[in-house]
Write a protein that holds these residues in place. Structure first.
Motif, PDB file in Angstrom:
ATOM      1  N   ASP A 172     -18.703  44.313  15.345  1.00 45.60           N
ATOM      2  CA  ASP A 172     -18.723  43.197  16.295  1.00 45.60           C
ATOM      3  C   ASP A 172     -18.895  41.868  15.568  1.00 45.60           C
ATOM      4  O   ASP A 172     -18.329  40.843  15.973  1.00 45.60           O
ATOM      5  CB  ASP A 172     -19.866  43.381  17.298  1.00 45.60           C
ATOM      6  CG  ASP A 172     -19.612  44.513  18.275  1.00 45.60           C
ATOM      7  OD1 ASP A 172     -18.449  44.955  18.399  1.00 45.60           O
ATOM      8  OD2 ASP A 172     -20.590  44.979  18.898  1.00 45.60           O
ATOM      9  N   PRO A 180     -14.957  40.695  13.131  1.00 46.68           N
ATOM     10  CA  PRO A 180     -13.825  41.124  13.966  1.00 46.68           C
ATOM     11  C   PRO A 180     -12.499  41.267  13.229  1.00 46.68           C
ATOM     12  O   PRO A 180     -11.539  41.757  13.826  1.00 46.68           O
ATOM     13  CB  PRO A 180     -13.742  40.006  15.019  1.00 46.68           C
ATOM     14  CG  PRO A 180     -14.355  38.810  14.349  1.00 46.68           C
ATOM     15  CD  PRO A 180     -15.444  39.355  13.501  1.00 46.68           C
ATOM     16  N   GLY A 227      -6.780  45.895  18.381  1.00 45.88           N
ATOM     17  CA  GLY A 227      -8.171  46.192  18.675  1.00 45.88           C
ATOM     18  C   GLY A 227      -8.576  47.603  18.294  1.00 45.88           C
ATOM     19  O   GLY A 227      -9.567  48.134  18.812  1.00 45.88           O
TER      20      GLY A 227
END
Length: 210
Positions: A22, A25, A81
């Motif tokens: 987190d 990224p 992602g």
């Protein structure tokens, strides 16, 4: 499940990794787990990934095994992602979890737990149906000492010589020794013990052409 030296549960470790992801990224991370006790992939390992929050980040290939030339680029993984790739040694192929991938169908290794500081190379662990040249490859650069050289012996990591083992020259020498088994390519993964000792990151940068 405990990680080496009783570092806590795998789930708590994965939660720490999730926090790191987190905070970073644009990083892509690959796990290569062993499962020597044959703990259930579906009933034990997958919940640990789910509860840590990593499962949504895990890459699921459209089909498997994935040839070496078929992997997405780092940029493609970041944009999608899907910044985590998860491999397991034997057991993953029967786990029924789409993001947990069978390592030896896609990554070959040279001998594990070596005790020879020259790290002689050969293709030691692999599995079909792909050819070895279609596999990525990993070098086991984790030098061990045999404390009791009787039978299978008792191997422990050679902490005393870690700085030399993890030097640029030694890592590059090992990689070069394995290159003939990989059509001249550098390894995709370098397994080290005592990664905070020596020059492992600098050696990997050299292997990546930096």
């Amino acid at each position: 499940m405990q990680i080496l030296f009783d570092g806590g549960t795998v789930e708590n470790y994965l939660k720490r990794v999730k926090s790191w992801l987190d905070a970073n990224p644009n990083e892509v991370l690959t796990f290569i787990f062993t499962n020597p006790e044959g703990v259930s992939i579906k009933d034990v390992w997958k919940p640990a990934f789910d509860n840590s929050g990593i499962t949504p980040l895990a890459y699921v290939p459209p089909s498997r095994p994935v040839r070496r030339t078929e992997w997405p680029t780092l940029g493609q993984l970041i944009n999608a992602g899907k910044r985590v790739v998860v491999f397991f040694d034997p057991g993953a192929d029967t786990g029924g979890v789409d993001f947990i991938l069978p390592q030896f169908e896609m990554i070959w290794e040279d001998p594990f737990s070596p005790t020879d500081k020259n790290f002689p190379c050969r293709v030691d662990r692999t599995r079909g149906p792909l050819s070895n040249d279609d596999h990525a490859h990993l070098i086991n650069h984790n030098l061990n000492v045999n404390l009791i050289p009787i039978g299978d012996g008792v191997l422990v990591s050679d902490r005393a010589n870690a700085a030399t083992t993890n030097s640029i020259a030694t890592i590059l020498g090992h990689a070069n020794g394995c290159a003939p088994f990989a059509s001249g390519r550098a390894p995709n993964f370098v397994l080290l013990d005592w990664v905070n000792v020596g020059d492992g990151p600098a050696a990997v940068n050299r292997l990546n052409g930096f």
